[in-house]
Design a protein around this motif. Structure first.
Motif, PDB file in Angstrom:
ATOM      1  N   LYS A  98      -4.848   6.401   1.458  1.00 59.08           N
ATOM      2  CA  LYS A  98      -4.146   5.117   1.474  1.00 59.08           C
ATOM      3  C   LYS A  98      -4.569   4.355   0.223  1.00 59.08           C
ATOM      4  CE  LYS A  98      -1.883   2.040   4.274  1.00 59.08           C
ATOM      5  NZ  LYS A  98      -1.364   1.986   5.601  1.00 59.08           N
TER       6      LYS A  98
ATOM      7  N   GLY B 279      -6.436   1.644   9.361  1.00 57.38           N
ATOM      8  CA  GLY B 279      -5.474   2.647   8.899  1.00 57.38           C
ATOM      9  C   GLY B 279      -5.797   4.004   9.466  1.00 57.38           C
TER      10      GLY B 279
ATOM     11  N   GLU C 208      -4.868  12.410   3.580  1.00 59.03           N
ATOM     12  CA  GLU C 208      -3.816  11.453   3.242  1.00 59.03           C
ATOM     13  C   GLU C 208      -4.505  10.159   2.808  1.00 59.03           C
ATOM     14  OE1 GLU C 208      -1.039   9.898   6.297  1.00 59.03           O
ATOM     15  OE2 GLU C 208       0.462  10.813   4.991  1.00 59.03           O
TER      16      GLU C 208
ATOM     17  N   ALA D 232       0.850  -1.206   0.000  1.00 59.36           N
ATOM     18  CA  ALA D 232       0.000   0.000   0.000  1.00 59.36           C
ATOM     19  C   ALA D 232       0.878   1.246   0.000  1.00 59.36           C
ATOM     20  CB  ALA D 232      -0.917   0.001   1.212  1.00 59.36           C
ATOM     21  N   ARG D 233       0.348   2.325  -0.572  1.00 55.90           N
ATOM     22  CA  ARG D 233       1.107   3.575  -0.578  1.00 55.90           C
ATOM     23  C   ARG D 233       0.225   4.710  -0.081  1.00 55.90           C
ATOM     24  NH1 ARG D 233       1.144   6.976  -5.680  1.00 55.90           N
ATOM     25  NH2 ARG D 233      -0.879   6.522  -6.587  1.00 55.90           N
ATOM     26  N   LEU D 234       0.863   5.709   0.510  1.00 52.63           N
ATOM     27  CA  LEU D 234       0.160   6.898   0.983  1.00 52.63           C
ATOM     28  C   LEU D 234       0.292   7.997  -0.057  1.00 52.63           C
ATOM     29  CD1 LEU D 234       1.196   7.040   4.743  1.00 52.63           C
ATOM     30  CD2 LEU D 234      -0.997   6.345   3.775  1.00 52.63           C
TER      31      LEU D 234
END
Length: 192
Positions: free
Chosen positions: A39, A192, A37, A25-27
């Protein structure tokens, strides 16, 4: 296989899914608007270990369902894979105007506006079937609550809501539990 062994295997699959989410996963800062922000789970689904472990763990959560309902659009990817894994059917819960008529729809509010969800009004027998609803993220719960309403209008017995990630600090779970009654189970693979 004993119940203890099955439970240990389910826990192992859940831990594998969480590891894949953490790895892929990337922010994304300031998306979809400044200060948010985001996810992004798309890289998780693009990674073979991510797609496999996430859908297997979600399938564990949806066991016992007769039909999977995947919400537009990442819910389609997850829902199809989960349904295949469980050997059951899948239905796409689409954004308004994407399905041929006749359709049944519900309008609802989003955090950034309003939207409509639809399912086919004919060709799929929802009546009395246990349906598990699948999506990628649970935040405010608006889309999922609208989906519950829509499927119940069609006569479905919604048994489970399963998401990859539940965002902390949002009212989604409470909204779904309030809308779902006592028998609805809400599952997430991670927070998250």
């Amino acid at each position: 296989m004993s119940a203890g062994t099955a439970t240990a295997e389910v826990r192992d699959r859940l831990e594998s899914a969480r590891a894949a989410i953490d790895a892929h996963a990337r922010l994304v800062p300031d998306f979809p608007e400044p200060g948010v922000e985001f996810k992004d789970l798309t890289p998780v689904l693009a990674a073979p270990d991510g797609l496999r472990t996430v859908t297997t763990a979600l399938a564990d959560a949806c066991a016992g369902a007769d039909l999977i309902a995947g919400i537009d659009a990442r819910g389609f990817l997850l829902g199809g894979a989960i349904a295949h894994h469980l050997g059951i059917g899948v239905v796409a819960v689409r954004k308004g105007g994407k399905l041929p008529p006749p359709v049944i729809g519900v309008d609802y509010d989003l955090e950034y506006g309003s939207a409509r969800l639809e399912v086919p009004a004919s060709g799929i027998d929802f009546a009395g079937r246990r349906v598990a609803v699948v999506d990628d993220v649970l935040a405010t719960g608006g889309t999922l609550c609208a989906t519950l309403d829509l499927l119940r209008q069609m006569g479905a017995l919604v048994s489970d809501v399963a998401v990859v990630m539940e965002l902390s600090g949002f009212p989604g779970r409470a909204r779904i539990e309030a809308a779902g009654g006592g028998d609805l189970r809400v599952h997430n693979l991670c927070q998250g």
